[in-house]
Design an enzyme around this catalytic site. Structure first.
Site, PDB file in Angstrom:
ATOM      1  CB  THR A 118      -0.648  -0.096   1.144  1.00  0.00           C
ATOM      2  OG1 THR A 118      -1.900   1.026   1.246  1.00  0.00           O
ATOM      3  CG2 THR A 118      -0.212   0.030   2.715  1.00  0.00           C
ATOM      4  CE  LYS A 172      -1.693   0.713  -3.561  1.00  0.00           C
ATOM      5  NZ  LYS A 172      -3.040   0.876  -4.052  1.00  0.00           N
ATOM      6  CG  ASN A 208      -2.797  -4.225  -5.391  1.00  0.00           C
ATOM      7  OD1 ASN A 208      -2.773  -5.049  -6.117  1.00  0.00           O
ATOM      8  ND2 ASN A 208      -4.142  -4.001  -4.795  1.00  0.00           N
ATOM      9  CB  ALA A 212      -6.176  11.920 -13.969  1.00  0.00           C
ATOM     10  CG  ASN A 255      -6.943  15.247 -12.644  1.00  0.00           C
ATOM     11  OD1 ASN A 255      -7.176  15.033 -11.564  1.00  0.00           O
ATOM     12  ND2 ASN A 255      -5.646  16.002 -12.869  1.00  0.00           N
ATOM     13  NE  ARG A 256      -9.142  20.953  -7.245  1.00  0.00           N
ATOM     14  CZ  ARG A 256      -9.236  20.271  -6.366  1.00  0.00           C
ATOM     15  NH1 ARG A 256      -8.447  19.139  -6.082  1.00  0.00           N
ATOM     16  NH2 ARG A 256     -10.232  20.435  -5.396  1.00  0.00           N
ATOM     17  CE1 TYR A 293     -12.138   2.035   5.358  1.00  0.00           C
ATOM     18  CE2 TYR A 293     -11.072   2.091   3.147  1.00  0.00           C
ATOM     19  CZ  TYR A 293     -10.727   1.954   4.466  1.00  0.00           C
ATOM     20  OH  TYR A 293      -9.750   1.363   4.956  1.00  0.00           O
ATOM     21  N   GLY A 299     -15.822   3.292  -0.678  1.00  0.00           N
ATOM     22  CA  GLY A 299     -15.029   2.596  -1.059  1.00  0.00           C
ATOM     23  C   GLY A 299     -14.443   1.361  -0.228  1.00  0.00           C
TER      24      GLY A 299
END
Length: 273
Positions: free
Chosen positions: A62, A66, A87, A128, A151-152, A216, A238
């Site tokens: 995690t 990754k 992962n 993204a 995406n911003r 989450y 999630g």
């Protein structure tokens, strides 16, 4: 002999993976242990090598490791290659390491279990970054009719759309170019955790739109609060994606499919949901 597995991260104390995989092992009567390992930020590779040298059979990885895990692998799945991140690590019979990425499969499984089939749906992916990149191929393989990314920073969305263009109908759109009334909207951005949601137009949602936040917590996420106020018909967080990706990892290691639904309910009970 008990087979050893672990999750590596920094921080790692908050990880739900040991509980999830311990329950999977009980369900399927697998003789295995699963622990959480706090890897030094500058010592991840050494931690992984030590774990496998001492008999480790597989590992989850995690944040923030990754991408480093990707570079340690002798062999990569197509999902891992396209995600640019790993992962799940599997030690092969000859001792080599195979890297996979189960995040997107976990996402798709959870959406289709809890919300709706993705086949022929118009889907918007918000964000993204690495979380988005790891999920695009499974979304396209699920048969979506159209996948839009916003995406911003528009250039990042463009790069992802170009990378995956040969796999399906995918476009990068600015906030002002977004369509009205998507079937499914997925938030992959972690900005909501800091109270800074991307300013999305409410017209992207109508009364039939399903919304999914990869984040989450014990409360409804900021993105899902916004989506419900904009008129979404149903929202999910999630947590199920976390359990779903774990179930995929478990299958890669043990060649048996655990029951994700019961474990997800146990997690929700633990979170007071």
């Amino acid at each position: 002999m008990t087979d050893k597995y672990a999750v590596f991260g920094n921080p790692i104390a908050q990880s739900k993976s040991p509980m999830i995989h311990t329950e999977f092992a009980k369900q399927t009567q697998q003789n295995m242990s699963y622990s959480a390992v706090l890897a030094p930020v500058e010592g991840f590779a050494a931690s992984i090598k030590s774990f496998f040298a001492s008999g480790g059979r597989g590992a989850n990885v995690t944040a923030p490791f990754k991408e480093q895990a990707f570079s340690l692998c002798d062999e990569l799945s197509e999902l891992a290659q396209l995600a640019g991140a790993v992962n799940t690590l599997v030690r092969l019979e000859d001792g080599r390491l195979r890297g996979d990425n189960t995040d997107g499969l976990g996402l798709v499984a959870d959406i289709e279990r809890r919300l709706t089939s993705l086949k022929d749906k118009r889907v918007l992916l918000v964000g993204a970054g690495g979380a988005a990149r790891g999920c695009i191929l499974p979304l396209l393989q699920a048969g979506v009719a159209q996948l839009d990314i916003t995406n911003r920073t528009h250039d990042k969305a463009l790069q992802l759309a170009q990378l995956f263009s040969r796999y399906g109908n995918i476009k990068a759109l600015t906030l002002t170019e977004l369509a009205s009334g998507y079937d499914v909207i997925i938030n992959s951005s972690s900005a909501g955790l800091t109270g800074q949601l991307i300013s999305l137009p409410s017209t992207i949602i109508d009364g039939t739109t399903y919304c999914y936040d990869m984040s989450y917590g014990s409360d409804t996420t900021l993105f899902n609060q916004w989506a419900l106020s904009a008129g979404a018909c149903h929202c999910c967080d999630g947590l199920g994606m976390l359990v779903g990706q774990a179930a995929q990892s478990f299958y890669l290691w043990r060649n048996v499919h655990p029951d994700a639904t019961t474990v997800m309910q146990q997690l929700r009970d633990a979170l007071g949901r």
